[in-house]
Design a protein around this motif. Sequence first.
Motif, PDB file in Angstrom:
ATOM      1  N   UNK A 190      -3.593 -31.420  43.816  1.00 27.59           N
ATOM      2  CA  UNK A 190      -3.231 -30.695  42.752  1.00 27.59           C
ATOM      3  C   UNK A 190      -4.513 -30.659  42.120  1.00 27.59           C
ATOM      4  N   UNK A 191      -4.483 -30.076  40.946  1.00 28.81           N
ATOM      5  CA  UNK A 191      -5.915 -30.130  39.926  1.00 28.81           C
ATOM      6  C   UNK A 191      -6.280 -31.474  39.819  1.00 28.81           C
ATOM      7  N   UNK A 192      -7.533 -32.106  40.091  1.00 32.13           N
ATOM      8  CA  UNK A 192      -8.076 -33.283  39.751  1.00 32.13           C
ATOM      9  C   UNK A 192      -7.966 -33.875  38.527  1.00 32.13           C
ATOM     10  N   UNK A 193      -7.902 -33.039  37.469  1.00 33.57           N
ATOM     11  CA  UNK A 193      -7.766 -33.634  36.208  1.00 33.57           C
ATOM     12  C   UNK A 193      -6.614 -34.544  35.783  1.00 33.57           C
ATOM     13  N   UNK A 194      -5.454 -34.332  36.925  1.00 34.62           N
ATOM     14  CA  UNK A 194      -4.205 -35.126  36.664  1.00 34.62           C
ATOM     15  C   UNK A 194      -4.437 -36.265  37.186  1.00 34.62           C
ATOM     16  N   UNK A 195      -5.464 -36.722  37.769  1.00 36.25           N
ATOM     17  CA  UNK A 195      -5.777 -37.722  38.420  1.00 36.25           C
ATOM     18  C   UNK A 195      -6.422 -38.890  37.294  1.00 36.25           C
ATOM     19  N   UNK A 196      -6.511 -38.512  36.028  1.00 33.16           N
ATOM     20  CA  UNK A 196      -7.348 -39.222  35.140  1.00 33.16           C
ATOM     21  C   UNK A 196      -6.397 -40.576  34.663  1.00 33.16           C
ATOM     22  N   UNK A 197      -6.920 -41.578  34.620  1.00 35.96           N
ATOM     23  CA  UNK A 197      -6.666 -42.820  34.298  1.00 35.96           C
ATOM     24  C   UNK A 197      -7.076 -43.286  33.020  1.00 35.96           C
ATOM     25  N   UNK A 198      -6.161 -43.655  32.100  1.00 36.25           N
ATOM     26  CA  UNK A 198      -6.455 -44.034  30.901  1.00 36.25           C
ATOM     27  C   UNK A 198      -7.534 -45.309  30.865  1.00 36.25           C
ATOM     28  N   UNK A 199      -8.620 -45.321  30.356  1.00 36.81           N
ATOM     29  CA  UNK A 199      -9.546 -46.417  30.355  1.00 36.81           C
ATOM     30  C   UNK A 199      -9.162 -47.805  29.838  1.00 36.81           C
ATOM     31  N   UNK A 200      -8.225 -47.855  28.894  1.00 39.61           N
ATOM     32  CA  UNK A 200      -7.837 -48.886  28.244  1.00 39.61           C
ATOM     33  C   UNK A 200      -6.548 -49.338  28.682  1.00 39.61           C
ATOM     34  N   UNK A 201      -5.313 -48.439  28.860  1.00 42.26           N
ATOM     35  CA  UNK A 201      -4.064 -48.827  29.392  1.00 42.26           C
ATOM     36  C   UNK A 201      -3.970 -48.566  30.919  1.00 42.26           C
ATOM     37  N   UNK A 202      -4.779 -48.218  31.456  1.00 45.29           N
ATOM     38  CA  UNK A 202      -4.855 -47.944  32.911  1.00 45.29           C
ATOM     39  C   UNK A 202      -3.629 -47.665  33.609  1.00 45.29           C
ATOM     40  N   UNK A 203      -3.101 -46.436  32.962  1.00 45.06           N
ATOM     41  CA  UNK A 203      -2.211 -45.593  33.366  1.00 45.06           C
ATOM     42  C   UNK A 203      -2.400 -44.164  33.562  1.00 45.06           C
ATOM     43  N   UNK A 204      -1.789 -43.559  34.123  1.00 45.14           N
ATOM     44  CA  UNK A 204      -1.911 -41.928  34.734  1.00 45.14           C
ATOM     45  C   UNK A 204      -1.696 -41.206  33.426  1.00 45.14           C
TER      46      UNK A 204
END
Length: 503
Positions: free
Chosen positions: A340-354
């Motif tokens: 799927x489009x790679x931006x969907x793999x972003x992890x929140x830097x603080x909460x570490x959730x997708x």
Amino acid sequence: MAEDSTGRDGPQVAVPEPGLKANAIGFLDALVIGLNSTSPAYSLAAVLGPIVALVGIYAPGVMLASFVPMLLIAAAFYYLNKVDQDCGTTFSWVTRAMGPWAGWLGGWAIAMTGVLVIGSLADVAVTFGLLAFGLDDWAANDVIRQALTVAVILAMTAICVIGTELSAHLQDILILAQVFFLLTFAVVAIYRTYTGTSTLEEIEPSLSWLNPFGAGGAALTGGLLLGVFMYWGWESAVNLTEEVENSATAPGKAGLWSTVVLLVTYVSVGFAVVGYAGTTFLAENAAEEEAIFAVLAHEVMGGWDWVVLLAVCTSALASTQTTIIPASRTALSMARRHALPPPLSHIHPRFRTPDVSTWWVAGIAIGWYLVVNQISENALLDSLTALSLLIAFYYALTGLACAVYYRRHLLESLHNLLFIGVGPVVGAALLLWLLVESVGDMSNPENSATGASWFGLGPPLVIGIAIAVAGVLFMGYWRLRDGTFWQERRGVVDPDLVHGRKS
């Protein structure tokens, strides 16, 4: 020589992107999330009446029979998770065992189930919550109810993004409330049944009700289709595998135990409700679906009916949140492997959730809920009926993938043959049979909630076909746009994991 982060000359060091937060929750938290994902109180409220309409007093037996394929597929989840702790679960496992095309479709099915059901769950949570507090007029007002539903989805999504620990703590509270309310209702109903104080046509419970074949084969088939929906969702515990302690075994065990706890809950409440109300009342009100508990709550509990209403409310509220988990984690897993489009793999830097995939799932779910509601409330029910097609499809894929993935080790022991090979394949075969039966049933427009004909077929089947076609088209487009994922090779099982030498 490039400057480093301090401004001095030096070699550049790549900073790894944050991943999901490891060891964020434990086994019990995963178990609770697996239970809440199935929304036990809501599932009972929505499905018990239709099952009784099909099989009468043998409803508890059908619930028992529906448990069998779920347990077999849960075993597949357990053994596949031991060799691949990927939050994409079915997507990742099927890809490794059967190739990227099958894996992509399995992932698409999981993501779409979330989109179809999240809005309905939030709607039920709002409706029963308003009824519990006596705000019946608000519950009947479409604008107010739908606005509150959207607010609930946004709130639950925010909790999912803020952190897995917060999500787990909220789930602990909601499951305790739900179980307490359900057990209170069941105990009072059984007591009034045996004391002859039921306000309806009570029937004294009998162990013969556990016979799933009591009403005949055709009735059993229809009942099993509904039973699959009742148990669906327990695998959310496994979608959190990268965030659970002892990730190789704990998530799979949580999924297995979830199905067992659900069996006990469903059969117990089934006995209580059928015994108290009798089959005539339940069958006549089967079309009311989730509203049936609103009526029974007053009949059984009198002025304390808010207890049952809150049970359904907390059940749907919990499931709204937990249903976001498998859809968002599957999208994350697919995106980081370029399916799927790679931006969907972003992890929140603080909460570490997708965070990106989670908000996308919520946004699409809200859009689906609002658009389908403009057609009719029954159209929303038809979209939920289409769920059984997607559920049976990706569960069956998982069962088959388990046997294929372990194929070189199945004859090493009787345990491997039965629990890793035969069991998951039998579960997959049962679900494929139910899938075929579902297609035949849904092809008849008269079997839909709307009773309308779309292209000569029932709306649920049209919705299911449309989702499948959309998936194939998007998969083809993305294959041409970015073929990275389709270059992956099938995986190889580590023998140490098969024989238990690793945990």
